[in-house]
Write a protein that holds these residues in place. Structure first.
Motif, mmCIF file in Angstrom:
data_model
loop_
_atom_site.group_PDB
_atom_site.id
_atom_site.type_symbol
_atom_site.label_atom_id
_atom_site.label_comp_id
_atom_site.label_asym_id
_atom_site.label_seq_id
_atom_site.Cartn_x
_atom_site.Cartn_y
_atom_site.Cartn_z
ATOM 1 N N ALA A 362 11.037 -6.661 53.127
ATOM 2 C CA ALA A 362 10.182 -7.236 54.172
ATOM 3 C C ALA A 362 9.823 -8.680 53.856
ATOM 4 O O ALA A 362 9.694 -9.513 54.767
ATOM 5 N N ALA A 363 9.653 -8.997 52.576
ATOM 6 C CA ALA A 363 9.321 -10.384 52.204
ATOM 7 C C ALA A 363 10.440 -11.339 52.602
ATOM 8 O O ALA A 363 10.186 -12.487 52.985
ATOM 9 N N GLN A 364 11.676 -10.872 52.526
ATOM 10 C CA GLN A 364 12.806 -11.706 52.928
ATOM 11 C C GLN A 364 12.759 -11.970 54.437
ATOM 12 O O GLN A 364 13.027 -13.084 54.885
ATOM 13 N N VAL A 365 12.401 -10.950 55.201
ATOM 14 C CA VAL A 365 12.300 -11.123 56.645
ATOM 15 C C VAL A 365 11.177 -12.100 56.987
ATOM 16 O O VAL A 365 11.344 -12.997 57.821
ATOM 17 N N GLN A 366 10.031 -11.932 56.344
ATOM 18 C CA GLN A 366 8.919 -12.827 56.607
ATOM 19 C C GLN A 366 9.278 -14.266 56.256
ATOM 20 O O GLN A 366 8.975 -15.203 57.017
ATOM 21 N N ALA A 367 9.932 -14.452 55.141
ATOM 22 C CA ALA A 367 10.316 -15.809 54.735
ATOM 23 C C ALA A 367 11.298 -16.424 55.731
ATOM 24 O O ALA A 367 11.214 -17.622 56.048
ATOM 25 N N ARG A 368 12.223 -15.610 56.233
ATOM 26 C CA ARG A 368 13.203 -16.145 57.195
ATOM 27 C C ARG A 368 12.529 -16.471 58.517
ATOM 28 O O ARG A 368 12.878 -17.479 59.163
ATOM 29 N N MET A 369 11.571 -15.662 58.951
ATOM 30 C CA MET A 369 10.812 -15.981 60.157
ATOM 31 C C MET A 369 10.088 -17.309 59.987
ATOM 32 O O MET A 369 10.096 -18.164 60.885
ATOM 33 N N ASP A 370 9.446 -17.476 58.842
ATOM 34 C CA ASP A 370 8.728 -18.721 58.581
ATOM 35 C C ASP A 370 9.668 -19.922 58.643
ATOM 36 O O ASP A 370 9.317 -20.985 59.168
ATOM 37 N N GLN A 371 10.869 -19.753 58.095
ATOM 38 C CA GLN A 371 11.820 -20.857 58.101
ATOM 39 C C GLN A 371 12.282 -21.188 59.521
ATOM 40 O O GLN A 371 12.426 -22.358 59.892
ATOM 41 N N LEU A 372 12.484 -20.157 60.345
ATOM 42 C CA LEU A 372 12.891 -20.395 61.727
ATOM 43 C C LEU A 372 11.799 -21.119 62.500
ATOM 44 O O LEU A 372 12.086 -22.010 63.319
ATOM 45 N N VAL A 373 10.557 -20.756 62.246
ATOM 46 C CA VAL A 373 9.451 -21.461 62.898
ATOM 47 C C VAL A 373 9.384 -22.904 62.409
ATOM 48 O O VAL A 373 9.184 -23.843 63.196
ATOM 49 N N ALA A 374 9.563 -23.102 61.112
ATOM 50 C CA ALA A 374 9.527 -24.465 60.567
ATOM 51 C C ALA A 374 10.648 -25.317 61.164
ATOM 52 O O ALA A 374 10.435 -26.494 61.503
ATOM 53 N N ASP A 375 11.829 -24.737 61.301
ATOM 54 C CA ASP A 375 12.940 -25.476 61.916
ATOM 55 C C ASP A 375 12.619 -25.823 63.364
ATOM 56 O O ASP A 375 12.946 -26.910 63.843
ATOM 57 N N PHE A 376 11.988 -24.881 64.058
ATOM 58 C CA PHE A 376 11.627 -25.116 65.459
ATOM 59 C C PHE A 376 10.601 -26.252 65.566
ATOM 60 O O PHE A 376 10.694 -27.113 66.443
ATOM 61 N N ILE A 377 9.624 -26.232 64.679
ATOM 62 C CA ILE A 377 8.607 -27.293 64.682
ATOM 63 C C ILE A 377 9.250 -28.644 64.369
ATOM 64 O O ILE A 377 8.883 -29.673 64.948
ATOM 65 N N LYS A 378 10.221 -28.652 63.499
ATOM 66 C CA LYS A 378 10.871 -29.905 63.107
ATOM 67 C C LYS A 378 11.764 -30.456 64.227
ATOM 68 O O LYS A 378 11.710 -31.644 64.553
#
Length: 954
Positions: A362-378
């Motif tokens: 689950a931690a891997q999924v959460q980290a990947r979600m965070d990265q997708l949001v960060a990419d979207f913000i960027k």
């Protein structure tokens, strides 16, 4: 009724955005061009007029003469955000109280509403408002306005202690029913994690058990006096009514009601920090780990609201969302993923959810979600992503506004705008603001709000964590509410004039050149075409030793065609504003299309390619199979999912209908191959088993031309599948099967019995007979367990109508400590109705009046008409069946209905399934005189109906 947010998405994920390439992708053949979104926006218009009475009641009128019906919708400026600490749940509790009669209209409000043929009648409560609504025949408008005005101005004298205790029990069982679902405690955690307890949005609308228990009669009467004055309400009349008529009638019924204190919106700033931990883990008996992240953001009147809506759509709302593309399809970390922006009047929430794929951290999924949001913000979204979201949203809004009332029709759009934004036409501003969004504006809003503190939660499998709401309040004897005699201050209920005749559209039939029949009706209320490609297959056609084959076949249909991969399919749908869906009933398997008529040709081309050219790509099969297996595991944690698996095998042993086993047998699904799916499709999803049903604003000639171009040259290959039904099916011997589901604050009771009837029989006499037993809110089963005993939020019983069978099935979720008494009550109510206490003349007249007078409201929308056309075809009824239905109702007699109902239902032959905590429930069931068999919830899938004997369990 409490409005709850949708936390989990269902169905298969369909798409991708600029994500990893899908194996088998080819250059797609060009589809016909889509109409510009500006053309779609022009179709959305709700002309209105408004006036305000001297007492402050704001009235909005929209005229729509398509049917002789009027939607009456009253919205009060009071919701759970107005509740002080210690009085949580009061707004919702009072919504229930306002259905239990008023000083001049004593008794349950559902009685006079059903008598006039009301449809879409209900009430809801949420953070910002409480509303009541019904759609009535034009001739019954006076009665509806009398009832609404009487509960607005003349209610407190009808609220007694017994009425309060009764509805308190109903609300508490509504709360238990929500708590009893997998992930059912998420809404509490999310609210507490994001908002301080003192914040107006810091507690759930359902409230706490302790506060509901503490509510006194004086408390609730004061709550009414403080919030329910006409100057705190918006009344919308939409439909067969004009301004002059509305003004006269509203003044007559509401004008004398005195104004009350004016509601004041409590200060509700967007929190800049979290009240507690930023991240938590909760245990529950769930099949898959859920990860959630949520932010507090501005509400619907903020300039950033439309940008946040687009951001949520692109991240996890579209079929081609980035979460679906990366988390579900590309990297296969999750089986479902979604994002939602929920906008309230003063604040909003932005929520991300993923269901973790089994075996993934689950931690891997959460980290990947965070990265997708960060990419979207960027980087923000692409212009195409923004355009696809706006087009999809506008298209959905067009279809939703065909209805004048209900949960989402034109009256709702006008009322929401008036109450939340002081502008009935606010819906136009919202759409214009959506259409004006750019990649830059969406990125800016995401950067501003999604970089603030967020609350994260994981729900993992384990014994459910203890929570305060699980305690069942000590039972207290409840006296029957005394009938409240009319005060005589307003006179009797207004009479109902002659009801306008049902205007059911003419149904026409044609054939394509390959013999596929086209069944068509024209409805011009909205510029939308709806079509269903219906195959003679259904659950009864599933492969007996490979249950779940049909569902996996359907799930794979839109995962790729000869020329398009799943990403391209999803993106093409969104550019067209089209919805393409699949589904099945007991007898039919279907592929549906809903598309703005301006894009009919292109939408039909895409639809036909999915139906005719599915690739069943091996590269996608493993992922989709895992999604189905996870869905099966989730069904085994759900009360309804468990009951739906066990009851059909007991009620219909030996029948193809016994194959109704949720999403299938897990062992069989795990072993399915591409060849299995190809074989099922070739046998069942073929042109010689197909009919096309269409409701459209476009003429038959145009629709036939489009369908001929897309399906006319389709030919069948190989042998067709066949279904064999036994001449007679008898239910298993009477028994109770108890499915042990620990930590259940409620038990789900499901019962059923074969009737010897078929869906192709004339079931109108028994359906009328059932109205007073289980078929309506006022049926004896619901009135006993919900209203009299308040052990349940709602109970129903109906004939489960299939082409070759029509068993009678009962469903009753009840509080756990009353499971045994509830089964006894159901058995007693059914037996008495079929023997010593049959349908009364008053119940018969209510059923006939409701059945005939409600027809115009029941067939108001294209959805309704499309469903009716398919039902008529399946049950071998003439196309004009519903136009002749009033005469059929009036020809019935009470003795005929009573005899037919008694002949159909044998109360001694019922089999019962109870889903609950065996340690608490079994002792209650042992004294009922039926064999009790116990099985573990984990053993339900793939097990025969003969359950583990009780003697072998603790």
């Amino acid at each position: 009724m409490l409005v709850r947010r949708v936390l989990l998405v269902s169905g298969s994920a369909l798409a991708l955005v600029a994500a990893p390439a899908v194996v088998g992708a080819q250059a797609p053949a060009p589809l016909p061009a889509a109409a510009p979104v500006s053309e779609l926006v022009k179709a959305i218009d709700i002309p209105y007029q408004q006036f305000t009475l001297k007492n402050g009641l704001r009235v909005i009128v929209h005229t729509d003469r398509k049917a002789p019906i009027v939607a009456v919708s009253v919205w009060y400026d009071v919701g759970s955000k107005h509740e002080p600490q210690g009085k949580t749940g009061f707004a919702h509790l009072f919504e229930h109280l306002m259905f239990n009669g008023s000083e001049n209209a004593p008794g349950d409000f559902f009685e006079p509403l059903q008598q006039v043929g009301a449809t879409d009648f209900n009430g809801t409560t949420y953070f910002d408002r409480t509303n009541y609504f019904e759609t009535v025949p034009t001739a019954a408008l006076d009665r509806a306005l009398f009832l609404e005005s009487d509960r607005m101005g003349y209610l407190t004298g009808a609220i007694t202690q017994s009425v309060l205790d009764e509805q308190r029990g109903v609300v508490q069982n509504e709360k238990r029913q929500g708590d009893n679902q997998p992930y059912g405690l998420l809404r509490y955690k999310a609210t507490e994690g994001l908002f301080p307890a003192s914040h107006p949005y810091g507690h759930t609308t359902i409230g706490s058990m302790a506060d509901l228990d503490a509510a006194s009669l004086a408390d609730v009467k004061e709550w009414f006096r403080s919030h329910y004055g006409p100057n705190n309400a918006v009344l919308v009349l939409a439909g067969d009514v004009d301004l002059a008529t509305a003004r006269a009638k509203v003044e007559k019924y509401f004008g004398a009601i005195a104004a009350g204190p004016k509601s004041v919106a409590p200060p509700a700033p967007v929190p800049s920090s979290l009240p507690g931990k930023a991240s938590e883990i909760m245990k529950d008996r769930v099949a898959a780990t859920l990860v959630m992240k949520e932010w507090a953001v501005p509400g619907l009147n903020d300039r950033d609201a439309p940008a946040l809506e687009v951001a949520a759509g692109v991240l996890g709302g579209l079929a081609s969302s980035r979460f679906d593309n990366v988390l579900v399809k590309g990297e296969k970390l999750a089986v479902q993923a979604s994002a939602e922006y929920e906008s309230f009047a003063q604040v909003g929430t932005f929520q991300l959810i993923a269901m973790v794929r089994p075996g993934v951290d689950a931690a891997q999924v959460q980290a990947r979600m965070d990265q997708l949001v960060a990419d979207f913000i960027k980087d923000g979204p692409s212009a195409d992503e923004v355009a696809r979201y706006v087009t999809s949203t506008v298209a959905a809004r067009i279809g939703g506004l065909e209805a004048v009332g209900g949960f989402g029709g034109k009256a709702v759009a006008l009322a929401e705008g008036a109450l939340y934004s002081d502008d009935p036409g606010f819906y136009k501003k919202q759409l214009a603001a959506l259409a004006a969004q750019t990649p830059a504006s969406v990125r800016a809003a995401a950067a501003k709000w999604l970089t603030r503190p967020a609350y994260s939660l994981q729900i993992v499998n384990g014994q459910r964590d203890a929570y305060a709401e699980s305690k069942v309040p000590p039972p207290a004897p409840v006296k029957e509410a005394p009938e409240q005699p009319p005060k005589g201050t307003r006179g009797p209920l207004p009479d109902v004039g002659p009801i306008g005749a049902l205007s059911f559209p003419k149904v026409e039939r044609a054939r394509l050149s390959n013999g596929i029949e086209l069944v068509y009706a024209q409805r011009g209320a909205v510029p939308v075409t709806q079509a269903v490609l219906s195959f003679d297959a259904g659950v009864a056609a599933d492969v007996a030793d490979k249950l779940g084959t049909q569902q996996l076949t359907l799930a794979m249909m839109d995962e790729g065609t000869r020329e398009l991969n799943s990403i391209q399919i999803a993106e093409a749908r969104e550019r067209l504003g089209a919805s393409i869906s699949s589904g099945s009933s007991a007898d039919r398997t279907s592929l549906g299309l809903r598309v703005p008529s301006a894009n009919l040709d292109a939408g039909a081309a895409l639809w036909a390619s999915i139906a005719r050219e599915p690739s069943f790509a091996e590269a996608e099969l493993g992922r989709v199979k895992t999604q189905q297996l996870t869905a099966i595991a989730q069904e085994l944690t759900s009360p309804n999912g468990l009951a739906r698996r066990v009851l059909p095998k007991l009620v219909s042993p030996g029948s193809p209908y016994a194959k109704a086993q949720g999403s299938g047998d897990p062992a069989a699904v795990a072993a399915l191959t591409r060849a299995d799916l190809l074989a099922f499709r070739q046998a069942w999803l073929r042109p010689d088993k197909a009919k096309i049903f269409v409701v459209s604003d476009r003429p038959l000639a145009e629709v036939q031309r489009v369908m001929e171009a897309r399906f006319g040259d389709w030919r069948a290959d190989g042998a067709a599948g066949t279904k064999t039904f036994p001449a007679r099916v008898t239910s298993a011997s009477p028994r109770i099967v108890l499915i042990d589901r620990p930590d259940s604050p409620q038990s789900l009771i499901a019962g059923g019995v074969q009737t010897g009837l078929r869906g192709t029989d004339d079931l109108l006499p028994v359906e009328v007979g059932n109205d007073a037993l289980g078929g309506s809110f006022l049926g004896r089963l619901n009135m006993d367990l919900r209203e009299s005993k308040h052990w349940s939020y709602g109970v129903g019983g109906n004939f489960s109508r299939n082409a070759f069978a029509a068993p009678y099935v009962v469903s009753a979720p009840v509080q756990a400590d009353q499971t045994g008494p509830a089964v006894a009550a159901l058995r007693g109510d059914i037996a008495q109705y079929l023997t010593s206490q049959p349908m009364t003349q008053a119940e018969f007249e209510r059923a006939i009046n409701g059945g005939t007078r409600s027809l115009s409201g029941e067939f108001e929308t294209s959805d309704n008409v499309l469903d009716a056309m398919q039902s008529n075809d399946l049950y071998r009824r003439p196309d004009d069946y519903y136009a002749t239905l009033p005469q059929k109702y009036r020809a019935l007699t009470l003795p005929q209905v009573t005899a037919a109902t008694k002949a159909a239902i044998d109360p001694a032959r019922f089999v019962w399934v109870v889903v609950g905590e065996a340690a608490k429930v079994k002792p209650q069931l042992d004294s009922l005189g039926l064999p009790v068999e116990v099985m573990a919830a984990s053993a339900v899938a793939g097990t025969p109906p003969a359950a583990t004997p009780a003697a072998a369990t603790k």
